[in-house]
Design an enzyme around this catalytic site. Structure first.
Site, short mmCIF file in Angstrom:
data_model
loop_
_atom_site.label_atom_id
_atom_site.label_comp_id
_atom_site.label_asym_id
_atom_site.label_seq_id
_atom_site.Cartn_x
_atom_site.Cartn_y
_atom_site.Cartn_z
N CYS A 129 0.85 -1.20 0.00
CA CYS A 129 0.00 0.00 0.00
C CYS A 129 0.88 1.25 0.00
O CYS A 129 1.77 1.40 0.84
CB CYS A 129 -0.93 -0.01 1.21
N LYS A 157 2.14 -9.74 0.06
CA LYS A 157 2.08 -9.04 -1.23
C LYS A 157 3.03 -7.85 -1.13
O LYS A 157 2.85 -6.98 -0.27
CB LYS A 157 0.65 -8.61 -1.54
N GLY A 192 1.09 -6.58 -12.17
CA GLY A 192 1.44 -5.26 -12.69
C GLY A 192 1.35 -5.21 -14.19
O GLY A 192 2.05 -5.93 -14.89
N GLY A 214 -5.21 -6.37 -11.76
CA GLY A 214 -5.89 -5.31 -11.03
C GLY A 214 -6.72 -4.45 -11.96
O GLY A 214 -7.83 -4.83 -12.36
N ARG A 215 -6.17 -3.30 -12.34
CA ARG A 215 -6.94 -2.33 -13.14
C ARG A 215 -7.44 -2.91 -14.45
O ARG A 215 -8.48 -2.49 -14.97
CB ARG A 215 -6.09 -1.08 -13.35
C1 LIG Z 1 -8.19 1.31 -6.67
C2 LIG Z 1 -7.09 0.40 -6.22
C3 LIG Z 1 -7.14 -0.16 -4.95
C4 LIG Z 1 -6.13 -1.02 -4.51
N1 LIG Z 1 -6.23 -1.61 -3.28
C5 LIG Z 1 -5.32 -2.55 -2.90
C6 LIG Z 1 -5.49 -3.31 -1.71
O1 LIG Z 1 -6.48 -3.16 -0.97
N2 LIG Z 1 -4.52 -4.22 -1.41
C7 LIG Z 1 -3.43 -4.43 -2.21
O2 LIG Z 1 -2.59 -5.28 -1.91
N3 LIG Z 1 -3.28 -3.74 -3.35
C8 LIG Z 1 -4.19 -2.83 -3.72
N4 LIG Z 1 -4.05 -2.20 -4.93
C9 LIG Z 1 -2.93 -2.56 -5.80
C10 LIG Z 1 -3.34 -3.70 -6.74
O3 LIG Z 1 -3.66 -4.85 -6.00
C11 LIG Z 1 -2.23 -4.03 -7.75
O4 LIG Z 1 -1.10 -4.46 -7.02
C12 LIG Z 1 -1.84 -2.83 -8.61
O5 LIG Z 1 -2.98 -2.13 -9.07
C13 LIG Z 1 -0.99 -3.29 -9.81
O6 LIG Z 1 -1.70 -4.17 -10.64
P1 LIG Z 1 -2.36 -3.67 -12.04
O7 LIG Z 1 -1.26 -3.02 -12.83
O8 LIG Z 1 -2.87 -4.96 -12.64
O9 LIG Z 1 -3.45 -2.71 -11.68
C14 LIG Z 1 -5.02 -1.32 -5.36
C15 LIG Z 1 -4.99 -0.74 -6.64
C16 LIG Z 1 -5.99 0.09 -7.08
C17 LIG Z 1 -5.91 0.65 -8.47
#
Ligand SMILES: Cc1cc2nc3c(=O)[nH]c(=O)nc-3n(C[C@H](O)[C@H](O)[C@H](O)COP(=O)(O)O)c2cc1C
Length: 322
Positions: free
Chosen positions: A104, A143, A205, A228-229
């Protein structure tokens, strides 16, 4: 079907996982992703203090459906004894796995030594994991990000410490804390972690399309892929379908279902408000989406959201047919 991998003794069938995402990866969205092929669930992150103070909202975030199993509760904290105490309480709620958030990036949290702030103190991470894995019956996972900033990328040290202190899996978001969500995720670093430890490694990522799933797997050798996104507004990625492979009617049907699950879970008024941000993501990539977005974020009723989207789709289809 054979398990893709194990989190200690917990079999994971499949290898695509929805990232824990505060404000997005709630029961309605996880249920949809699960129906589309997600292999395991992570709840939205909760804080150690929220658990210890018995905060109602914190516990609400831990609700899950039996079909979601295996389910992972994710916790944030910076105090060794308190995090263990909180996890003992969490364990009684029946998760299959407990995960410690070391990614975080929010200043209020990371700046106080929790989330990615823990990466600044790998020895403390070791102590936390040693205590947790000795105390809890369920597997404990972590994580992580790659480090605090470019000058302190300590992911290999952290990964080895996690393994040496009993962690059963590491999910690696290939960015440092100072990158927040910008810049390119470094998949080479994820590959290095995969090589450095024997426990399963999940790569995370920048997985935005179906081809990225295979690319990150090949590039890193990771056991699972966390999205994620790329899944927000596009849960079909769990069905190995890209945005342009989803027919408008299919999209509308899922939007209706997602909205109705939100209304059921949160009640009508909050459900509508919380669904708006999903709605704006479902329309991403559509012609004139930027025109529709401001209307969606002010909708106050379920019918209004659906009517806006359906009439937008109809207009586009008519334009395309003309
Ligand atoms: C809106 C939002 C909320 C997130 N909340 C968390 C969370 O609660 N716990 C966590 O480990 N990562 C959180 N993340 C990070 C994601 O789990 C992930 O590691 C990050 O977005 C990278 O992956 P991506 O490129 O596929 O989005 C959050 C990301 C976003 C965009």
């Amino acid at each position: 079907m054979n398990p893709g991998f194990f989190v200690r003794n917990v079999p994971i069938y499949g290898d695509l996982i929805l990232s824990p995402m505060a404000g997005f990866s709630d029961i309605p969205f996880r249920l949809i992703c699960w129906e589309f092929g997600m292999a395991m669930s992570y709840t939205e992150v909760i804080s150690m203090d929220g658990v210890l103070w018995k905060n109602k909202k914190t516990f609400k975030l831990l609700d899950f459906l039996p079909i979601e199993r295996p389910v992972t509760f994710q916790i944030l904290g910076n105090d060794e004894d308190k995090i263990v105490e909180a996890c003992r309480i969490l364990e009684q709620l029946g998760p299959d796995i407990i995960d410690v958030n070391m990614g975080c990036s929010v200043s209020d949290i990371a700046g106080k030594g929790a989330g990615a702030g823990l990466l600044k103190d790998p020895v403390k991470i070791g102590r936390i994991f040693k205590k947790l894995t000795k105390t809890l019956r369920v597997p404990v996972t972590g994580k992580i990000r790659l480090g605090w900033d470019d000058k302190s990328r300590n992911y290999l040290e952290v990964a080895r410490i996690l393994e040496d202190n009993g962690a059963s899996l590491i999910a690696v978001h290939g960015r440092t804390r100072s990158q927040f969500f910008y810049g390119k995720a470094d998949w080479n670093a994820i590959a290095e972690v995969r090589q450095a430890v024997k426990i399963p490694v999940i790569g995370n990522g920048d997985v935005r399309c179906v081809a990225d799933i295979e690319r990150i797997r090949k590039h890193t050798g990771c056991d699972g892929v966390m999205i994620g996104r790329g899944a927000i507004g596009h849960p079909w990625i769990f069905q190995h379908k890209d945005r342009d492979q989803v027919a408008p009617a299919e999209k509308i049907e899922l939007i209706r279902r997602h909205l109705s699950l939100m209304l059921e879970h949160y009640g009508r008024d909050i459900g509508v408000i919380l669904f708006r941000k999903h709605a704006t993501k479902y329309i991403m990539g559509m012609p004139d989406a930027t025109e529709l977005r401001p209307h969606l974020v002010t909708c106050n009723s379920p019918d209004e959201i659906i009517d806006r989207i359906v009439s937008h789709f109809d207009r586009i289809q008519k334009q395309e047919a003309a």
